[in-house]
Design a protein around this motif. Structure first.
Motif, PDB file in Angstrom:
ATOM      1  N   LEU A 148       0.830  -1.205   0.000  1.00 51.85           N
ATOM      2  CA  LEU A 148       0.000   0.000   0.000  1.00 51.85           C
ATOM      3  C   LEU A 148       0.863   1.253   0.000  1.00 51.85           C
ATOM      4  N   LEU A 149       1.937   1.226   0.750  1.00 55.64           N
ATOM      5  CA  LEU A 149       2.860   2.362   0.785  1.00 55.64           C
ATOM      6  C   LEU A 149       3.519   2.564  -0.580  1.00 55.64           C
ATOM      7  N   ASP A 150       3.936   1.486  -1.216  1.00 49.16           N
ATOM      8  CA  ASP A 150       4.522   1.586  -2.563  1.00 49.16           C
ATOM      9  C   ASP A 150       3.541   2.227  -3.543  1.00 49.16           C
ATOM     10  N   THR A 151       2.287   1.795  -3.491  1.00 47.30           N
ATOM     11  CA  THR A 151       1.310   2.340  -4.439  1.00 47.30           C
ATOM     12  C   THR A 151       0.943   3.778  -4.086  1.00 47.30           C
ATOM     13  N   GLU A 152       1.067   4.137  -2.830  1.00 48.36           N
ATOM     14  CA  GLU A 152       0.804   5.523  -2.436  1.00 48.36           C
ATOM     15  C   GLU A 152       1.937   6.434  -2.903  1.00 48.36           C
ATOM     16  N   ARG A 153       3.144   5.878  -2.946  1.00 47.45           N
ATOM     17  CA  ARG A 153       4.300   6.667  -3.406  1.00 47.45           C
ATOM     18  C   ARG A 153       4.313   6.830  -4.922  1.00 47.45           C
ATOM     19  N   SER A 154       4.036   5.750  -5.642  1.00 43.87           N
ATOM     20  CA  SER A 154       4.353   5.793  -7.072  1.00 43.87           C
ATOM     21  C   SER A 154       3.267   5.314  -8.022  1.00 43.87           C
ATOM     22  N   VAL A 155       2.078   5.049  -7.530  1.00 45.58           N
ATOM     23  CA  VAL A 155       1.046   4.577  -8.445  1.00 45.58           C
ATOM     24  C   VAL A 155      -0.166   5.505  -8.454  1.00 45.58           C
ATOM     25  N   PHE A 156      -0.975   5.471  -7.431  1.00 45.26           N
ATOM     26  CA  PHE A 156      -2.275   6.142  -7.515  1.00 45.26           C
ATOM     27  C   PHE A 156      -2.192   7.664  -7.638  1.00 45.26           C
ATOM     28  N   PRO A 157      -1.480   8.369  -6.775  1.00 48.73           N
ATOM     29  CA  PRO A 157      -1.403   9.822  -6.963  1.00 48.73           C
ATOM     30  C   PRO A 157      -0.723  10.199  -8.285  1.00 48.73           C
ATOM     31  N   VAL A 158       0.259   9.415  -8.689  1.00 46.43           N
ATOM     32  CA  VAL A 158       0.944   9.651  -9.964  1.00 46.43           C
ATOM     33  C   VAL A 158      -0.041   9.513 -11.114  1.00 46.43           C
ATOM     34  N   ARG A 159      -0.910   8.523 -11.024  1.00 47.21           N
ATOM     35  CA  ARG A 159      -1.904   8.310 -12.079  1.00 47.21           C
ATOM     36  C   ARG A 159      -2.941   9.434 -12.096  1.00 47.21           C
ATOM     37  N   VAL A 160      -3.378   9.886 -10.924  1.00 42.16           N
ATOM     38  CA  VAL A 160      -4.329  11.000 -10.897  1.00 42.16           C
ATOM     39  C   VAL A 160      -3.715  12.202 -11.601  1.00 42.16           C
ATOM     40  N   ARG A 161      -2.467  12.499 -11.286  1.00 40.26           N
ATOM     41  CA  ARG A 161      -1.790  13.638 -11.937  1.00 40.26           C
ATOM     42  C   ARG A 161      -1.663  13.424 -13.449  1.00 40.26           C
ATOM     43  N   ALA A 162      -1.426  12.185 -13.864  1.00 38.12           N
ATOM     44  CA  ALA A 162      -1.338  11.888 -15.299  1.00 38.12           C
ATOM     45  C   ALA A 162      -2.686  12.145 -15.972  1.00 38.12           C
ATOM     46  N   PHE A 163      -3.761  11.674 -15.375  1.00 37.01           N
ATOM     47  CA  PHE A 163      -5.092  11.946 -15.931  1.00 37.01           C
ATOM     48  C   PHE A 163      -5.314  13.447 -16.080  1.00 37.01           C
ATOM     49  N   ALA A 217      -3.191  15.775 -16.403  1.00 35.41           N
ATOM     50  CA  ALA A 217      -2.288  16.355 -17.402  1.00 35.41           C
ATOM     51  C   ALA A 217      -2.571  15.835 -18.810  1.00 35.41           C
ATOM     52  N   GLY A 218      -3.517  14.903 -18.939  1.00 32.40           N
ATOM     53  CA  GLY A 218      -3.813  14.320 -20.243  1.00 32.40           C
ATOM     54  C   GLY A 218      -2.743  13.359 -20.711  1.00 32.40           C
ATOM     55  N   ALA A 219      -2.056  12.728 -19.779  1.00 34.18           N
ATOM     56  CA  ALA A 219      -0.947  11.824 -20.109  1.00 34.18           C
ATOM     57  C   ALA A 219      -1.316  10.377 -19.783  1.00 34.18           C
ATOM     58  N   ASP A 220      -0.630   9.460 -20.430  1.00 27.14           N
ATOM     59  CA  ASP A 220      -0.760   8.045 -20.121  1.00 27.14           C
ATOM     60  C   ASP A 220       0.189   7.714 -18.973  1.00 27.14           C
ATOM     61  N   PHE A 221       0.109   6.501 -18.470  1.00 23.75           N
ATOM     62  CA  PHE A 221       0.981   6.106 -17.365  1.00 23.75           C
ATOM     63  C   PHE A 221       1.374   4.642 -17.526  1.00 23.75           C
ATOM     64  N   PRO A 222       2.492   4.261 -16.911  1.00 22.25           N
ATOM     65  CA  PRO A 222       2.945   2.873 -17.026  1.00 22.25           C
ATOM     66  C   PRO A 222       2.176   1.945 -16.084  1.00 22.25           C
ATOM     67  N   ALA A 223       2.282   0.660 -16.347  1.00 20.91           N
ATOM     68  CA  ALA A 223       1.743  -0.357 -15.442  1.00 20.91           C
ATOM     69  C   ALA A 223       2.645  -0.426 -14.214  1.00 20.91           C
ATOM     70  N   PHE A 224       2.196  -1.098 -13.192  1.00 20.95           N
ATOM     71  CA  PHE A 224       2.987  -1.292 -11.977  1.00 20.95           C
ATOM     72  C   PHE A 224       2.955  -2.770 -11.639  1.00 20.95           C
ATOM     73  N   ASP A 225       4.125  -3.354 -11.471  1.00 21.24           N
ATOM     74  CA  ASP A 225       4.233  -4.756 -11.092  1.00 21.24           C
ATOM     75  C   ASP A 225       4.825  -4.821  -9.689  1.00 21.24           C
ATOM     76  N   PRO A 226       4.008  -5.154  -8.686  1.00 20.89           N
ATOM     77  CA  PRO A 226       4.517  -5.166  -7.314  1.00 20.89           C
ATOM     78  C   PRO A 226       5.615  -6.189  -7.086  1.00 20.89           C
ATOM     79  N   ASN A 227       5.672  -7.199  -7.929  1.00 24.47           N
ATOM     80  CA  ASN A 227       6.714  -8.219  -7.760  1.00 24.47           C
ATOM     81  C   ASN A 227       8.094  -7.730  -8.187  1.00 24.47           C
ATOM     82  N   THR A 228       8.126  -6.768  -9.091  1.00 21.94           N
ATOM     83  CA  THR A 228       9.419  -6.271  -9.558  1.00 21.94           C
ATOM     84  C   THR A 228       9.671  -4.814  -9.181  1.00 21.94           C
ATOM     85  N   GLU A 229       8.616  -4.065  -8.863  1.00 18.66           N
ATOM     86  CA  GLU A 229       8.769  -2.648  -8.572  1.00 18.66           C
ATOM     87  C   GLU A 229       8.513  -2.289  -7.119  1.00 18.66           C
TER      88      GLU A 229
END
Length: 175
Positions: free
Chosen positions: A52-67, A69-81
């Motif tokens: 949950l901390l990982d996704t709070e740092r680099s997934v969900f808020p980052v994706r909101v900002r991408a939306f 800004a009209g930008a796409d975003f990468p996938a997130f793999d918790p096993n490798t990232e």
């Protein structure tokens, strides 16, 4: 799916409850209980919190900002990232999660109902809307908190004798 007028308050309500739950769990449970997986190969409560901390740092808020800004975003793999265990205490992880979540809630507070229709491209899922992603965020929070609570339940379920069948949905030992 929730009506457009209720999506933001309902998602916010879920996202607001998660940090206090984790702070209470990390204050009240032993380190052994928090780090014990329910069965071999499954995540312990702390592993769920770290995710949950990982996704709070680099997934969900980052994706909101991408939306926004009209930008796409990468996938997130918790096993490798996902972040490795850095030896932080569960309480420190929960406190950092709460701190980051406060920033995420401030970001959500800036959203309007018409933002929910914004689209972006996810490399694995294709076109997605901000509204769909916000629903996923709330479900993700609940999913991993329940997963953590299931890991914490295991020894209590195993030792409750004749009441054990009542916990069949959560009894990983009987599977």
């Amino acid at each position: 799916m929730a009506a457009v007028t209720t999506v933001l308050p309902e998602v916010r309500a879920i996202l607001t409850t998660t940090p206090p739950r984790w702070l209470a769990l990390t204050d009240g449970m032993t380190l052994e209980a928090l780090t014990r997986p329910p069965v071999e190969g499954e995540w312990s409560a702390v592993a769920c919190l770290r995710h949950l901390l990982d996704t709070e740092r680099s997934v969900f808020p980052v994706r909101v900002r991408a939306f926004l800004a009209g930008a796409d975003f990468p996938a997130f793999d918790p096993n490798t990232e996902g972040s490795p265990d850095g030896g932080e205490s569960p309480r420190d992880l929960a406190a950092e999660f709460a701190r980051l979540r406060a920033g995420s809630l401030a970001l959500i507070d800036k959203l309007r109902a018409d933002d929910l229709a914004r689209t972006a491209h996810h490399p694995e899922l294709g076109p997605v809307t901000l509204g769909e992603m916000l629903h996923e965020w709330a479900a993700h929070d609940l999913n991993h908190t329940v997963q953590a609570e299931r890991a914490l339940m295991r020894p209590f379920i195993a030792a409750c004798g004749p009441w054990r069948p009542g916990f069949a949905d959560h009894d990983v030992s009987s599977r």
